[in-house]
Structure formats: structure tokens, C-alpha cells
Design an enzyme around this catalytic site. Structure first.
Site, PDB file in Angstrom:
ATOM      1  N   HIS A  64      -9.274   1.412   4.984  1.00 33.00           N
ATOM      2  CA  HIS A  64      -8.191   1.609   5.840  1.00 33.00           C
ATOM      3  C   HIS A  64      -8.892   1.967   6.725  1.00 33.00           C
ATOM      4  O   HIS A  64      -9.779   2.901   7.023  1.00 33.00           O
ATOM      5  CB  HIS A  64      -7.565   1.815   4.899  1.00 33.00           C
ATOM      6  CG  HIS A  64      -6.130   1.957   5.549  1.00 33.00           C
ATOM      7  ND1 HIS A  64      -5.849   2.252   6.335  1.00 33.00           N
ATOM      8  CD2 HIS A  64      -5.217   1.343   4.987  1.00 33.00           C
ATOM      9  CE1 HIS A  64      -4.239   2.930   6.658  1.00 33.00           C
ATOM     10  NE2 HIS A  64      -4.372   1.403   5.675  1.00 33.00           N
ATOM     11  N   GLY A  73       2.849  -1.349   4.296  1.00 34.54           N
ATOM     12  CA  GLY A  73       2.521   0.277   3.510  1.00 34.54           C
ATOM     13  C   GLY A  73       4.705   1.110   3.247  1.00 34.54           C
ATOM     14  O   GLY A  73       4.169   0.190   2.562  1.00 34.54           O
ATOM     15  N   GLY A  74       4.737   1.765   4.990  1.00 33.13           N
ATOM     16  CA  GLY A  74       5.841   2.056   4.420  1.00 33.13           C
ATOM     17  C   GLY A  74       7.130   0.979   3.861  1.00 33.13           C
ATOM     18  O   GLY A  74       7.967   1.861   2.526  1.00 33.13           O
ATOM     19  N   SER A  96       3.538  -2.311  10.149  1.00 34.64           N
ATOM     20  CA  SER A  96       5.456  -2.266  10.763  1.00 34.64           C
ATOM     21  C   SER A  96       5.446  -3.825  10.857  1.00 34.64           C
ATOM     22  O   SER A  96       6.055  -4.402  10.626  1.00 34.64           O
ATOM     23  CB  SER A  96       5.179  -1.835  12.477  1.00 34.64           C
ATOM     24  OG  SER A  96       4.844  -0.636  12.233  1.00 34.64           O
ATOM     25  N   ASN A 124       0.929  -1.569  -0.397  1.00 32.08           N
ATOM     26  CA  ASN A 124      -0.179  -0.040  -0.232  1.00 32.08           C
ATOM     27  C   ASN A 124       1.080   1.342  -0.224  1.00 32.08           C
ATOM     28  O   ASN A 124       1.648   1.339   0.828  1.00 32.08           O
ATOM     29  CB  ASN A 124      -0.847  -0.080   0.918  1.00 32.08           C
ATOM     30  CG  ASN A 124      -1.731   0.794   2.194  1.00 32.08           C
ATOM     31  OD1 ASN A 124      -1.750   2.308   0.258  1.00 32.08           O
ATOM     32  ND2 ASN A 124      -2.862   1.181   2.801  1.00 32.08           N
ATOM     33  N   TRP A 125       1.262   1.810  -1.227  1.00 36.74           N
ATOM     34  CA  TRP A 125       1.937   3.020  -1.817  1.00 36.74           C
ATOM     35  C   TRP A 125       1.269   4.157  -0.827  1.00 36.74           C
ATOM     36  O   TRP A 125       2.250   5.381  -0.118  1.00 36.74           O
ATOM     37  CB  TRP A 125       1.877   3.166  -2.936  1.00 36.74           C
ATOM     38  CG  TRP A 125       2.905   2.519  -3.164  1.00 36.74           C
ATOM     39  CD1 TRP A 125       3.843   0.544  -2.973  1.00 36.74           C
ATOM     40  CD2 TRP A 125       3.683   1.762  -4.770  1.00 36.74           C
ATOM     41  NE1 TRP A 125       3.987   0.111  -3.699  1.00 36.74           N
ATOM     42  CE2 TRP A 125       3.699   0.665  -4.774  1.00 36.74           C
ATOM     43  CE3 TRP A 125       3.538   2.762  -5.839  1.00 36.74           C
ATOM     44  CZ2 TRP A 125       5.024   0.254  -6.633  1.00 36.74           C
ATOM     45  CZ3 TRP A 125       3.787   2.342  -7.155  1.00 36.74           C
ATOM     46  CH2 TRP A 125       3.940   1.043  -7.396  1.00 36.74           C
ATOM     47  N   GLU A 134      -7.012   4.957   8.265  1.00 36.47           N
ATOM     48  CA  GLU A 134      -6.687   6.265   7.695  1.00 36.47           C
ATOM     49  C   GLU A 134      -7.550   6.855   7.210  1.00 36.47           C
ATOM     50  O   GLU A 134      -8.182   8.021   7.485  1.00 36.47           O
ATOM     51  CB  GLU A 134      -5.615   6.225   7.195  1.00 36.47           C
ATOM     52  CG  GLU A 134      -3.720   5.869   7.779  1.00 36.47           C
ATOM     53  CD  GLU A 134      -3.439   5.189   6.933  1.00 36.47           C
ATOM     54  OE1 GLU A 134      -2.365   5.588   5.965  1.00 36.47           O
ATOM     55  OE2 GLU A 134      -2.400   4.588   7.337  1.00 36.47           O
ATOM     56  N   GLY A 139       1.935   2.706  10.919  1.00 32.41           N
ATOM     57  CA  GLY A 139       3.905   3.604  10.652  1.00 32.41           C
ATOM     58  C   GLY A 139       4.269   3.557  12.269  1.00 32.41           C
ATOM     59  O   GLY A 139       5.289   4.611  12.407  1.00 32.41           O
TER      60      GLY A 139
HETATM   61  P1  13P Z   1       2.896   0.024   7.967  1.00 31.10           P
HETATM   62  O1  13P Z   1       3.250  -0.845   7.476  1.00 31.10           O
HETATM   63  O2  13P Z   1       3.742   1.673   7.398  1.00 31.10           O
HETATM   64  O3  13P Z   1       2.734   0.344   9.432  1.00 31.10           O
HETATM   65  O4  13P Z   1       1.556   0.332   7.512  1.00 31.10           O
HETATM   66  C1  13P Z   1       0.751  -0.449   7.115  1.00 31.10           C
HETATM   67  C2  13P Z   1      -0.524  -0.002   6.428  1.00 31.10           C
HETATM   68  O5  13P Z   1      -1.374   0.810   7.273  1.00 31.10           O
HETATM   69  C3  13P Z   1      -1.412  -0.520   4.742  1.00 31.10           C
HETATM   70  O6  13P Z   1      -2.613  -0.427   4.369  1.00 31.10           O
END
Ligand code: 13P
Length: 255
Positions: free
Chosen positions: A100, A239-240, A218, A11-12, A102, A178
Site C-alpha cells: 500500500h 478506505g474511508g 476516494s 481497507n479499514w 502508505e 483520502g
Molecule cells: P480512501 O478510500 O479513503 O481514499 O483510501 C483509499 C485507500 O487507500 C484504500 O487502500
């Protein structure tokens, strides 16, 4: 071992111009060639980069699936700034992240919105990745299962067993996103197992046996193998670390 094929998704989020995205997916198309024989992989660029990434994947028949991060449930009309399921399907988008945390926390998406999105994605022939997860406060109050299973049941409301069988659920504890803090493999496995049991109870054993459940929060090259050893964990939503081609390649190559 379950018969479920692992799915690792990048997930960018709101990162990378379309030029940066082209650069990243070109690197991944080489570096993931071997691992994609064993593991399904999807990348989820921002909307502005979908067409560029699609072109690269399609022209060279790269075995990486295209994904989106969000969608609107309406087929079209006066919804300024939104993107319809058909617009994504026409770009060969296969997986769409829905609900998601967010989107829920920062943009006010409700369980009802999420359910409409899940249905719209399925109706357009794509696969929803339905995200669920608790806050730190909810975990500390012992309300993880209540929150996660509540979001799950609301998100899947009104769907038949066959539709659920083909879906992906992503368990992402909000406190692990994150933050560099990962759920322990045992905690992640316990919640993913509870998700599968709830699906078995509501939609039957066959749907539960085939739905894929990802862990997210993470995920890194250094913790993926341990997380994937959980019998109910079928993949990861990253994510990251998915923005770094070497790290994402190492994650996808975990076995
Ligand atoms: P991180 O891997 O940056 O913690 O993000 C997870 C995420 O929200 C993937 O959708």
C-alpha cells in the site's frame, strides 16, 4: 463483460478497536447478504481485530472474506512487531494488501520488500492485493505509466503466470487517497488497461484475462458505478468509506 467476478475490499487502515470492528462486521453481515451473491467482498481490519472478525464470519458462514493490511515475508523469528503469513493463513485470511502507498511512503517499503511479501503470501495459500500508484507530481510530469508499471513489474518479479492469474492488483493514485479527489473513470480505466497489457506482455494473455484489477482512491457510493463501468476495472479498494456500514453497503450494491 469479462468473466472476472468483481472484488470490493474495505481497507479499514489504523481504525477501530476489536469491539468497534465486531460492531461493524455484524452490521455488514446483514446488509451485504444480498449483494455478496454478485460481488466478492473482503474486509481488512487491523491485526488486533482479525480474530474477532474471523469468529463472526466463520460462525455464521458470512460470505465476506477476511483480509489483512500487511504481512512480513519471513516465516518467523526475531522480527519484533511483525506478523508472519502463516499467522494470517491460520485465521482464514484470504486476501493480504501488499505494498500500500502508505506502507511505501510512511514506512519505507521498497519494491524489493513488496515482491518478497507477494511471494510469501502466495506461498501461504493466500491472495496478494498488490498496490501500485503514482504521486500527483509523477502524474503531472507524464510519468504515471512508468511509475505504475515499474511497481507492477517489480512486485510480480519471479512469479509464474499461474500465480499472477490468481492475484489482485490495486491501482491507487496516491493523490486520490483520502483526498476526496477521484481519478476520472476514463483515467482510472486507462491505467488499469495499461496494467493488464503489461501483464499480458510479461505473463501471457491467460494471466492477464484472469487477474483482477481494483481501483482505489476516494471511492464512494456516488462514483462506484461509473468507475466499475471501465472494462478493465474489476473492483475497488475502499478506505474511508468502508468504515461507514451504510456507505460501504451502497458501494458493494452498486449494480
Ligand atoms: P480512501 O478510500 O479513503 O481514499 O483510501 C483509499 C485507500 O487507500 C484504500 O487502500
Amino acid at each position: 463483460m469479462s468473466g472476472r467476478r468483481p472484488l470490493i475490499s474495505g481497507n479499514w487502515k489504523m481504525n477501530l478497536t476489536h469491539l468497534d470492528a465486531i460492531n461493524l462486521v455484524q452490521k455488514l453481515s446483514y446488509s451485504l447478504a444480498d449483494a455478496t451473491r454478485r460481488v466478492d467482498v473482503s474486509v481488512h481490519p487491523p491485526f488486533t481485530a482479525l480474530r474477532s472478525v474471523q469468529t463472526i464470519l466463520d460462525v455464521d458462514d458470512v460470505p465476506i472474506a477476511l483480509g489483512a493490511q500487511n504481512v512480513h515475508w519471513q516465516a518467523g523469528g526475531a522480527y519484533t512487531g511483525e506478523i508472519s503469513p502463516a499467522m494470517l493463513a491460520k485465521l482464514n485470511v484470504r486476501y493480504v494488501i501488499v505494498g500500500h502507498s502508505e506502507r511505501r511512503q510512511l514506512f519505507g517499503e521498497t519494491d524489493e520488500d513488496v515482491n518478497k511479501k507477494v511471494k510469501a503470501v502466495l506461498a501461504a495459500g493466500m491472495v496478494p492485493i498488490l498496490c501500485v500508484g503514482e504521486t500527483l507530481g509523477e502524474r503531472e510530469e507524464g510519468r504515471t505509466a512508468e511509475k505504475v508499471l515499474g511497481q507492477l513489474r517489480a512486485g510480480l518479479s519471479g512469479l509464474d503466470s499461474a500465480a499472477i492469474a490468481g492475484m489482485v492488483v490495486a491501482y491507487e493514485p496516491i493523490w486520490a487517497i483520502g483526498t476526496g479527489r477521484t481519478a476520472t473513470p476514463d483515467d482510472a480505466q486507462a491505467v488499469c488497461a495499461a496494467v493488464r497489457r503489461a501483464i499480458a506482455a510479461d505473463a501471457g494473455e491467460a494471466a492477464a484475462a484472469s487477474v483482477r484489477i481494483q481501483y482505489g482512491g476516494s471511492v464512494k457510493a456516488g462514483n462506484i458505478a461509473e468507475l466499475m463501468s471501465g472494462s478493465d476495472i474489476d473492483g475497488a479498494l475502499v478506505g474511508g468509506a468502508s468504515l461507514d456500514p451504510e456507505e460501504f453497503t451502497a458501494i458493494v450494491s452498486y449494480r
